[in-house]
Write an enzyme that holds these catalytic residues in place. Structure first.
Site, mmCIF file in Angstrom:
data_model
loop_
_atom_site.group_PDB
_atom_site.id
_atom_site.type_symbol
_atom_site.label_atom_id
_atom_site.label_comp_id
_atom_site.label_asym_id
_atom_site.label_seq_id
_atom_site.Cartn_x
_atom_site.Cartn_y
_atom_site.Cartn_z
ATOM 1 N N HIS A 1 16.487 6.704 -29.447
ATOM 2 C CA HIS A 1 16.290 6.413 -28.028
ATOM 3 C C HIS A 1 14.851 5.997 -27.744
ATOM 4 C CE1 HIS A 1 15.290 10.659 -28.644
ATOM 5 N NE2 HIS A 1 14.493 10.556 -27.606
ATOM 6 N N HIS B 1 11.757 6.478 -24.846
ATOM 7 C CA HIS B 1 11.237 7.207 -23.680
ATOM 8 C C HIS B 1 10.125 6.367 -23.072
ATOM 9 C CE1 HIS B 1 12.729 11.353 -23.535
ATOM 10 N NE2 HIS B 1 12.858 11.256 -24.850
ATOM 11 N N TYR C 1 5.515 15.919 -22.727
ATOM 12 C CA TYR C 1 6.886 15.952 -23.243
ATOM 13 C C TYR C 1 7.189 14.698 -24.066
ATOM 14 C CZ TYR C 1 11.969 15.447 -23.171
ATOM 15 O OH TYR C 1 13.274 15.245 -23.532
ATOM 16 N N GLN D 1 7.858 14.435 -28.214
ATOM 17 C CA GLN D 1 9.281 14.217 -28.447
ATOM 18 C C GLN D 1 9.610 14.093 -29.930
ATOM 19 O OE1 GLN D 1 11.640 14.260 -26.028
ATOM 20 N NE2 GLN D 1 13.164 14.132 -27.623
#
Length: 151
Positions: free
Chosen positions: A59, A61, A123, A127
């Site tokens: 993914h 971010h 965050y 990750q």
């Protein structure tokens, strides 16, 4: 931090996460830099600031500052559509794996960012570490708990 257009001042920050189609793992070392550069260029061309970002194997971010003249949905349509075309141009062999030039999965996650910007940046930065920890934990699930040491 406030930005401005001709007749307005604005602070529009969004945390966005999107994934490759069928959650296929992105060829992390072969394509990671290309995908990062493509996303950077597309954001720059629209005047969208990338405040934080991370290309993960499964993914992406992003912490973005999107001008209010664009809706999040229209910008994401542009970003995912154009980036898929550019990825397939640079990596022609992917057409056999993904077919029909559909690189990204339908949809995305978005949340507005208020006062938690600092925590959200942290965050996103951490990750990759978190995914590595989860991978280590998940491998233990596949070990047979009834298998003992041979004596």
């Amino acid at each position: 931090m406030e930005d401005s257009l001709a007749h307005s001042k604005w602070v529009c920050k969004y945390h966005i996460v999107f994934t490759p189609k069928y959650r296929r793992k992105i060829d992390y070392w072969g394509m990671r830099e290309d995908i990062r550069d493509i996303i950077r260029d597309l954001c720059k061309w629209k005047g969208v600031a990338i405040l934080e970002g991370k290309v993960m194997p499964g993914h992406i971010h992003l912490l973005l500052s999107i001008p209010p003249k664009y809706s999040v949905s229209s910008f994401m349509g542009y970003l995912k559509g154009k980036s898929a075309m550019m990825i397939f141009e640079r990596h022609a062999n992917l057409k056999y794996k993904y077919g029909n030039r559909h690189f990204w999965a339908t949809g995305y996650y978005v949340s507005t960012v208020g006062l938690q910007e600092k925590a959200l940046r942290k965050y996103i930065q951490e990750q990759e570490k978190q995914d590595q920890i989860e991978d280590k934990v998940s491998t233990k699930e596949y070990e047979n708990p009834f298998k003992g040491n041979a004596r």
